[in-house]
Scaffold this motif. Structure first.
Motif, mmCIF file in Angstrom:
data_model
loop_
_atom_site.group_PDB
_atom_site.id
_atom_site.type_symbol
_atom_site.label_atom_id
_atom_site.label_comp_id
_atom_site.label_asym_id
_atom_site.label_seq_id
_atom_site.Cartn_x
_atom_site.Cartn_y
_atom_site.Cartn_z
ATOM 1 N N ASP A 41 0.832 -1.208 0.000
ATOM 2 C CA ASP A 41 0.000 0.000 0.000
ATOM 3 C C ASP A 41 0.866 1.257 0.000
ATOM 4 O OD1 ASP A 41 -2.352 -1.483 0.052
ATOM 5 O OD2 ASP A 41 -2.446 -1.485 2.247
ATOM 6 N N GLU A 42 1.910 1.258 0.828
ATOM 7 C CA GLU A 42 2.805 2.417 0.889
ATOM 8 C C GLU A 42 3.548 2.602 -0.429
ATOM 9 O OE1 GLU A 42 5.307 1.805 4.275
ATOM 10 O OE2 GLU A 42 3.673 2.148 5.695
ATOM 11 N N ALA A 43 3.978 1.498 -1.039
ATOM 12 C CA ALA A 43 4.685 1.584 -2.320
ATOM 13 C C ALA A 43 3.783 2.132 -3.414
ATOM 14 C CB ALA A 43 5.221 0.209 -2.708
ATOM 15 N N ALA A 48 2.042 6.693 -6.936
ATOM 16 C CA ALA A 48 0.998 7.665 -7.296
ATOM 17 C C ALA A 48 1.451 9.097 -7.020
ATOM 18 C CB ALA A 48 -0.280 7.359 -6.525
ATOM 19 N N ALA A 49 2.270 9.298 -5.973
ATOM 20 C CA ALA A 49 2.736 10.637 -5.621
ATOM 21 C C ALA A 49 3.994 11.033 -6.384
ATOM 22 C CB ALA A 49 2.996 10.712 -4.120
ATOM 23 N N GLY A 50 4.534 10.107 -7.167
ATOM 24 C CA GLY A 50 5.711 10.439 -7.966
ATOM 25 C C GLY A 50 7.017 10.349 -7.191
ATOM 26 N N ARG A 51 7.039 9.617 -6.114
ATOM 27 C CA ARG A 51 8.254 9.476 -5.316
ATOM 28 C C ARG A 51 9.037 8.224 -5.729
ATOM 29 N NH1 ARG A 51 4.446 11.081 -1.076
ATOM 30 N NH2 ARG A 51 4.071 8.875 -0.706
ATOM 31 N N VAL A 52 9.195 8.062 -7.043
ATOM 32 C CA VAL A 52 9.920 6.916 -7.588
ATOM 33 C C VAL A 52 11.019 7.467 -8.491
ATOM 34 C CG1 VAL A 52 9.730 4.842 -8.993
ATOM 35 C CG2 VAL A 52 7.840 5.519 -7.521
ATOM 36 N N TYR A 53 12.221 6.952 -8.337
ATOM 37 C CA TYR A 53 13.364 7.435 -9.101
ATOM 38 C C TYR A 53 13.968 6.281 -9.894
ATOM 39 C CZ TYR A 53 12.769 11.225 -5.818
ATOM 40 O OH TYR A 53 12.232 12.232 -5.069
ATOM 41 N N HIS A 54 14.519 6.597 -11.046
ATOM 42 C CA HIS A 54 15.134 5.597 -11.912
ATOM 43 C C HIS A 54 16.569 6.018 -12.171
ATOM 44 C CE1 HIS A 54 11.271 3.692 -12.742
ATOM 45 N NE2 HIS A 54 10.776 4.911 -12.825
ATOM 46 N N ALA A 55 17.464 5.049 -12.202
ATOM 47 C CA ALA A 55 18.861 5.308 -12.534
ATOM 48 C C ALA A 55 19.253 4.411 -13.693
ATOM 49 C CB ALA A 55 19.745 5.038 -11.327
ATOM 50 N N SER A 56 19.985 4.986 -14.624
ATOM 51 C CA SER A 56 20.400 4.211 -15.789
ATOM 52 C C SER A 56 21.629 3.363 -15.517
ATOM 53 C CB SER A 56 20.663 5.146 -16.971
ATOM 54 O OG SER A 56 21.672 6.081 -16.618
ATOM 55 N N SER A 57 22.389 3.715 -14.482
ATOM 56 C CA SER A 57 23.573 2.938 -14.118
ATOM 57 C C SER A 57 23.865 3.153 -12.638
ATOM 58 C CB SER A 57 24.781 3.373 -14.949
ATOM 59 O OG SER A 57 25.118 4.710 -14.618
#
Length: 67
Positions: A41-43, A48-57
């Motif tokens: 649920d927290e994830a 939904a709030a946009g608190r997700v980050y992506h790294a290419s390396s």
């Protein structure tokens, strides 16, 4: 059994209502049951709030962590 739900905005009024209800016979006050959030649920809320980050390396990840 009849149930009544009261929504009270002013905290001072809550205390007064509890005192009044506790004086009455045959009436009890039940605490609300709150649903505990799971990690999923927290994830989902984070996504939904946009608190997700992506790294290419790995270097990109450490660069983002330094900010």
């Amino acid at each position: 059994m009849t149930q009544i739900v009261l929504n009270i905005e002013n905290p001072k009024d809550v205390k007064l209502m509890r005192q009044l209800i506790s004086k009455m016979e045959g009436i009890t006050i039940a605490k609300p049951h709150r649903k505990k959030k799971t990690g999923l649920d927290e994830a989902l809320e984070d996504v939904a709030a946009g608190r997700v980050y992506h790294a290419s390396s790995v270097e990109d990840l450490f660069h983002q962590l330094e900010k």
